[in-house]
Scaffold this motif. Sequence first.
Motif, PDB file in Angstrom:
ATOM      1  N   TYR A   1      11.488  -5.271   4.551  1.00 38.91           N
ATOM      2  CA  TYR A   1      12.139  -4.277   3.698  1.00 38.91           C
ATOM      3  C   TYR A   1      13.380  -4.852   3.028  1.00 38.91           C
ATOM      4  N   ASN A   2      14.118  -5.699   3.730  1.00 37.46           N
ATOM      5  CA  ASN A   2      15.338  -6.268   3.165  1.00 37.46           C
ATOM      6  C   ASN A   2      15.058  -7.209   1.993  1.00 37.46           C
ATOM      7  N   ARG A   3      13.820  -7.660   1.876  1.00 36.57           N
ATOM      8  CA  ARG A   3      13.449  -8.544   0.759  1.00 36.57           C
ATOM      9  C   ARG A   3      12.691  -7.786  -0.336  1.00 36.57           C
ATOM     10  N   LEU A   4      12.689  -6.472  -0.242  1.00 35.79           N
ATOM     11  CA  LEU A   4      12.026  -5.637  -1.241  1.00 35.79           C
ATOM     12  C   LEU A   4      12.953  -5.439  -2.436  1.00 35.79           C
ATOM     13  N   LYS A   5      12.446  -5.792  -3.616  1.00 38.92           N
ATOM     14  CA  LYS A   5      13.179  -5.574  -4.860  1.00 38.92           C
ATOM     15  C   LYS A   5      12.311  -4.726  -5.783  1.00 38.92           C
ATOM     16  N   ILE A   6      12.899  -3.671  -6.306  1.00 31.52           N
ATOM     17  CA  ILE A   6      12.199  -2.804  -7.247  1.00 31.52           C
ATOM     18  C   ILE A   6      12.444  -3.352  -8.647  1.00 31.52           C
ATOM     19  N   LEU A   7      11.366  -3.647  -9.357  1.00 36.58           N
ATOM     20  CA  LEU A   7      11.462  -4.272 -10.677  1.00 36.58           C
ATOM     21  C   LEU A   7      11.350  -3.261 -11.812  1.00 36.58           C
TER      22      LEU A   7
ATOM     23  N   PRO B   1       2.632   5.374  -7.747  1.00 36.33           N
ATOM     24  CA  PRO B   1       1.662   4.447  -8.332  1.00 36.33           C
ATOM     25  C   PRO B   1       2.199   3.624  -9.506  1.00 36.33           C
ATOM     26  N   GLU B   2       3.297   4.041 -10.100  1.00 39.71           N
ATOM     27  CA  GLU B   2       3.835   3.336 -11.265  1.00 39.71           C
ATOM     28  C   GLU B   2       4.934   2.329 -10.911  1.00 39.71           C
ATOM     29  N   ILE B   3       5.297   2.256  -9.658  1.00 34.78           N
ATOM     30  CA  ILE B   3       6.402   1.387  -9.248  1.00 34.78           C
ATOM     31  C   ILE B   3       5.998  -0.086  -9.358  1.00 34.78           C
ATOM     32  N   LYS B   4       6.932  -0.920  -9.762  1.00 35.20           N
ATOM     33  CA  LYS B   4       6.742  -2.379  -9.804  1.00 35.20           C
ATOM     34  C   LYS B   4       7.735  -2.971  -8.813  1.00 35.20           C
ATOM     35  N   PHE B   5       7.283  -3.938  -8.029  1.00 36.40           N
ATOM     36  CA  PHE B   5       8.124  -4.449  -6.950  1.00 36.40           C
ATOM     37  C   PHE B   5       7.724  -5.859  -6.571  1.00 36.40           C
ATOM     38  N   THR B   6       8.575  -6.469  -5.787  1.00 39.20           N
ATOM     39  CA  THR B   6       8.272  -7.747  -5.156  1.00 39.20           C
ATOM     40  C   THR B   6       8.939  -7.739  -3.779  1.00 39.20           C
ATOM     41  N   TYR B   7       8.339  -8.444  -2.840  1.00 38.49           N
ATOM     42  CA  TYR B   7       8.913  -8.572  -1.506  1.00 38.49           C
ATOM     43  C   TYR B   7       8.272  -9.755  -0.826  1.00 38.49           C
ATOM     44  N   ARG B   8       8.804 -10.114   0.326  1.00 38.23           N
ATOM     45  CA  ARG B   8       8.242 -11.226   1.090  1.00 38.23           C
ATOM     46  C   ARG B   8       8.081 -10.817   2.545  1.00 38.23           C
ATOM     47  N   ALA B   9       6.971 -11.203   3.105  1.00 35.42           N
ATOM     48  CA  ALA B   9       6.711 -11.107   4.546  1.00 35.42           C
ATOM     49  C   ALA B   9       6.907  -9.706   5.123  1.00 35.42           C
ATOM     50  N   GLU B  10       6.471  -8.690   4.404  1.00 37.31           N
ATOM     51  CA  GLU B  10       6.579  -7.308   4.896  1.00 37.31           C
ATOM     52  C   GLU B  10       8.008  -6.977   5.345  1.00 37.31           C
TER      53      GLU B  10
ATOM     54  N   ASP C   1       0.835  -1.205   0.000  1.00 37.11           N
ATOM     55  CA  ASP C   1       0.000   0.000   0.000  1.00 37.11           C
ATOM     56  C   ASP C   1       0.865   1.249   0.000  1.00 37.11           C
ATOM     57  N   ALA C   2       1.891   1.241   0.847  1.00 36.67           N
ATOM     58  CA  ALA C   2       2.778   2.403   0.960  1.00 36.67           C
ATOM     59  C   ALA C   2       3.544   2.641  -0.331  1.00 36.67           C
ATOM     60  N   LEU C   3       4.070   1.583  -0.924  1.00 42.77           N
ATOM     61  CA  LEU C   3       4.839   1.731  -2.166  1.00 42.77           C
ATOM     62  C   LEU C   3       3.984   2.311  -3.280  1.00 42.77           C
ATOM     63  N   VAL C   4       2.783   1.818  -3.420  1.00 39.86           N
ATOM     64  CA  VAL C   4       1.880   2.315  -4.461  1.00 39.86           C
ATOM     65  C   VAL C   4       1.454   3.751  -4.162  1.00 39.86           C
ATOM     66  N   SER C   5       1.285   4.083  -2.898  1.00 40.06           N
ATOM     67  CA  SER C   5       0.930   5.442  -2.522  1.00 40.06           C
ATOM     68  C   SER C   5       2.080   6.409  -2.820  1.00 40.06           C
ATOM     69  N   ILE C   6       3.288   5.976  -2.555  1.00 41.92           N
ATOM     70  CA  ILE C   6       4.467   6.802  -2.823  1.00 41.92           C
ATOM     71  C   ILE C   6       4.659   6.992  -4.329  1.00 41.92           C
TER      72      ILE C   6
ATOM     73  N   SER D   1      13.573   4.465  -8.126  1.00 48.72           N
ATOM     74  CA  SER D   1      14.460   4.273  -6.979  1.00 48.72           C
ATOM     75  C   SER D   1      13.693   3.614  -5.834  1.00 48.72           C
ATOM     76  N   LYS D   2      14.423   2.899  -5.013  1.00 48.05           N
ATOM     77  CA  LYS D   2      13.838   2.216  -3.868  1.00 48.05           C
ATOM     78  C   LYS D   2      13.633   3.227  -2.748  1.00 48.05           C
ATOM     79  N   PRO D   3      12.391   3.387  -2.278  1.00 49.52           N
ATOM     80  CA  PRO D   3      12.170   4.288  -1.147  1.00 49.52           C
ATOM     81  C   PRO D   3      12.900   3.761   0.095  1.00 49.52           C
ATOM     82  N   THR D   4      13.264   4.669   0.968  1.00 48.77           N
ATOM     83  CA  THR D   4      13.930   4.244   2.195  1.00 48.77           C
ATOM     84  C   THR D   4      12.919   3.556   3.112  1.00 48.77           C
TER      85      THR D   4
END
Length: 108
Positions: free
Chosen positions: A28-34, A17-26, A10-15, A38-41
């Motif tokens: 941050y260290n498993r967040l990959k921007i596809l 809306p065009e970002i594509k990403f994948t992650y696991r289990a909420e 929700d936060a990534l899309v709010s920051i 840029s990857k938000p902090t």
Amino acid sequence: MEKRKATMADALVSINPEIKFTYRAEDYNRLKILSDHSKPTKAEIDSEIANLQAQFDSEHYKLQRQAEYPSWQTQMDMLFHAIDAGKVDKSSDFYKSLKAVKDKYPKG
């Protein structure tokens, strides 16, 4: 009905809306921007999650009401009968049914 919980997605899309990403289990260290963004902090994401959660909490009553209101077809039928009976006031079933839901789930 449980309150909606804001997620990292929700936060990534709010920051952005065009970002594509994948992650696991909420995580941050498993967040990959596809996408080419840029990857938000973690702080930016956490802040946006908090903002969204506050918004979700303040609007929860709307979801509760929506689940309990009669269908719009039923509401229109009740309104028609109230008008036909000359009782378009607080004594009509139309008013009473909607008022009961509003009283049960007041605005935050």
